[in-house]
Design a protein around this motif. Structure first.
Motif, PDB file in Angstrom:
ATOM      1  N   ALA A  73       0.821  -1.206   0.000  1.00 22.45           N
ATOM      2  CA  ALA A  73       0.000   0.000   0.000  1.00 22.45           C
ATOM      3  C   ALA A  73       0.857   1.259   0.000  1.00 22.45           C
ATOM      4  CB  ALA A  73      -0.931   0.011   1.197  1.00 22.45           C
ATOM      5  N   ILE A  74       2.115   1.135   0.449  1.00 19.71           N
ATOM      6  CA  ILE A  74       3.004   2.290   0.408  1.00 19.71           C
ATOM      7  C   ILE A  74       3.833   2.202  -0.867  1.00 19.71           C
ATOM      8  CG2 ILE A  74       4.861   3.551   1.557  1.00 19.71           C
ATOM      9  CD1 ILE A  74       3.915   2.353   4.201  1.00 19.71           C
ATOM     10  N   GLY A  75       3.689   3.226  -1.694  1.00 18.51           N
ATOM     11  CA  GLY A  75       4.426   3.233  -2.963  1.00 18.51           C
ATOM     12  C   GLY A  75       5.764   3.930  -2.808  1.00 18.51           C
ATOM     13  N   GLU A  76       6.146   4.679  -3.816  1.00 18.25           N
ATOM     14  CA  GLU A  76       7.461   5.327  -3.789  1.00 18.25           C
ATOM     15  C   GLU A  76       7.474   6.533  -2.856  1.00 18.25           C
ATOM     16  OE1 GLU A  76       8.668   6.152  -7.778  1.00 18.25           O
ATOM     17  OE2 GLU A  76       9.344   4.095  -8.035  1.00 18.25           O
ATOM     18  N   ILE A  77       8.593   6.702  -2.193  1.00 17.20           N
ATOM     19  CA  ILE A  77       8.787   7.889  -1.351  1.00 17.20           C
ATOM     20  C   ILE A  77       9.970   8.653  -1.950  1.00 17.20           C
ATOM     21  CG2 ILE A  77       9.315   8.749   0.960  1.00 17.20           C
ATOM     22  CD1 ILE A  77       8.145   6.094   2.061  1.00 17.20           C
ATOM     23  N   ASP A  78       9.672   9.749  -2.621  1.00 19.48           N
ATOM     24  CA  ASP A  78      10.722  10.554  -3.263  1.00 19.48           C
ATOM     25  C   ASP A  78      11.110  11.714  -2.357  1.00 19.48           C
ATOM     26  OD1 ASP A  78      10.637   8.962  -5.519  1.00 19.48           O
ATOM     27  OD2 ASP A  78       9.120  10.200  -6.502  1.00 19.48           O
ATOM     28  N   VAL A  79      12.407  11.916  -2.237  1.00 19.68           N
ATOM     29  CA  VAL A  79      12.905  13.033  -1.419  1.00 19.68           C
ATOM     30  C   VAL A  79      13.685  13.987  -2.317  1.00 19.68           C
ATOM     31  CG1 VAL A  79      14.336  13.686   0.576  1.00 19.68           C
ATOM     32  CG2 VAL A  79      13.094  11.514   0.598  1.00 19.68           C
ATOM     33  N   VAL A  80      13.317  15.253  -2.291  1.00 22.09           N
ATOM     34  CA  VAL A  80      14.030  16.259  -3.089  1.00 22.09           C
ATOM     35  C   VAL A  80      14.657  17.276  -2.133  1.00 22.09           C
ATOM     36  CG1 VAL A  80      13.861  17.969  -4.941  1.00 22.09           C
ATOM     37  CG2 VAL A  80      12.310  16.009  -4.923  1.00 22.09           C
ATOM     38  N   VAL A  81      15.971  17.420  -2.233  1.00 22.69           N
ATOM     39  CA  VAL A  81      16.653  18.442  -1.419  1.00 22.69           C
ATOM     40  C   VAL A  81      16.727  19.700  -2.281  1.00 22.69           C
ATOM     41  CG1 VAL A  81      18.733  19.049  -0.133  1.00 22.69           C
ATOM     42  CG2 VAL A  81      17.967  16.668  -0.220  1.00 22.69           C
TER      43      VAL A  81
END
Lengths: 122, 203
Positions: A99-107
């Motif tokens: 149920a948890i898809g991608e977690i994208d982090v942008v600095v």
């Protein structure tokens, strides 16, 4: 609860826990508010929470705090872990981890609070 | 803003623009209303309302012209922001796996280079340019140094420090750091000062 409202509530919770991380100065949002989660008159800047095909994906934009030991990889890992733990705490993804898809982090930015001491060669 | 909202804003801006231009044309007497308003609309309340702008008294004409011009300008600004092409991608992917992507904006690299240079007393100004290449980042720094400093020594030290800082803090491969140092000030760059706050932050 409808999906749009749920996304806003999740986004608010996630932004709260991300701001608690020591290496994170704040979440980042652009001038035109395109980096945000919207829902029924509410807006959470700095994060996009979406649900597609039953999977919840997150894209978070952060301002990192500069420190001599700053490690963006480690910070991004910490942000992802914090997000995942909070989602699990909110009972999202505990029945089926899919149920948890991608977690994208942008600095987006690095905040420097103090000027470094200049060094001069003798 | 999602696609639906964007389409709604574009349509509303277009309607406002067309309305404001029509009002301007009628008020200024450029075109008579019956020449533009289709026969089917001319007898409706909307057609009569639009035609009424052609016969305004002199004092109301000036105010109406100003308001219509302002509305036309605002709708043009709205249209510009909604129709302009998406900004070019200025992010660098530093990690991509099954969990998602970790990216940094080029501005962050830029900030880090500035911060690193500001730790060197002999560097007065620096203007970095960052490019992505397959082998890694290509960083070019124009720098202004203290007149009494050794250009070669300071340039080499700046090169080493920038490369090390970007690799250590961001984990990005640096292919090349080129320093173009001069003793004269860089005319188009602000002198080194206290660190500026983050570009935009929200609480």
């Amino acid at each position: 609860m409808d999906q749009q409202l749920q996304a806003v509530i999740i986004a608010e919770e996630l932004v709260g826990v991300i701001r608690e991380l020591p290496g994170v100065a704040d979440v980042y949002s652009d001038l035109f508010g395109s980096i945000a989660t919207y829902g029924r008159g509410r807006r959470v800047p700095g994060i996009r929470v979406r649900t597609e095909n039953g999977r919840l994906s997150v894209e978070v934009h952060i301002i990192a705090n500069y420190a001599p030991d700053l490690d963006i990889h480690a910070l991004a890992r910490a942000v992802r872990t914090q997000i995942k733990n909070q989602l699990l705490k909110m009972n999202i993804g505990n029945m089926d981890t899919g149920a948890i898809g991608e977690i994208d982090v942008v600095v987006d930015d690095i905040r420097v609070d103090a000027a470094p001491q200049p060094t001069r060669k003798a | 803003m999602n696609v639906f909202n964007r389409i709604v804003v574009i349509l509303l801006s277009l309607l406002l623009l067309i309305g404001a231009v029509l009002v301007l044309l009628f008020v200024l007497g450029v075109v008579p209303p019956q020449q533009i308003i289709p026969a089917g609309i001319a007898n409706t309340p909307l057609g009569q309302w639009l035609a009424g702008f052609a016969n305004l008294p002199a004092n109301a004409r000036l105010t109406t012209t100003a308001i219509a011009a302002l509305v036309a300008l605002l709708s043009l600004i709205l249209l510009y922001f909604e129709l302009r092409p998406a900004p070019r991608d200025d992010t660098i992917v530093i990690r991509e796996d099954g969990l998602g992507r970790v990216t940094v904006r080029k501005d962050s690299v830029h900030d880090l280079v500035l911060h690193t240079a500001s730790s060197m007393d002999d560097v007065l100004q620096v203007h970095p340019t960052i490019r992505r290449r397959d082998e890694g980042l290509d960083i070019r720094c124009r720098a202004s140094l203290r007149p009494e400093s050794s250009v070669q020594t300071v340039s080499e030290e700046l090169q080493t420090r920038v490369k090390e800082a970007v690799q250590r803090h961001l984990g990005l491969q640096v292919a090349n750091v080129e320093v173009q140092a001069q003793l004269q000030p860089l005319g188009d760059v602000e002198p080194r000062s206290t660190p500026r706050p983050a570009r935009r932050q929200l609480r």
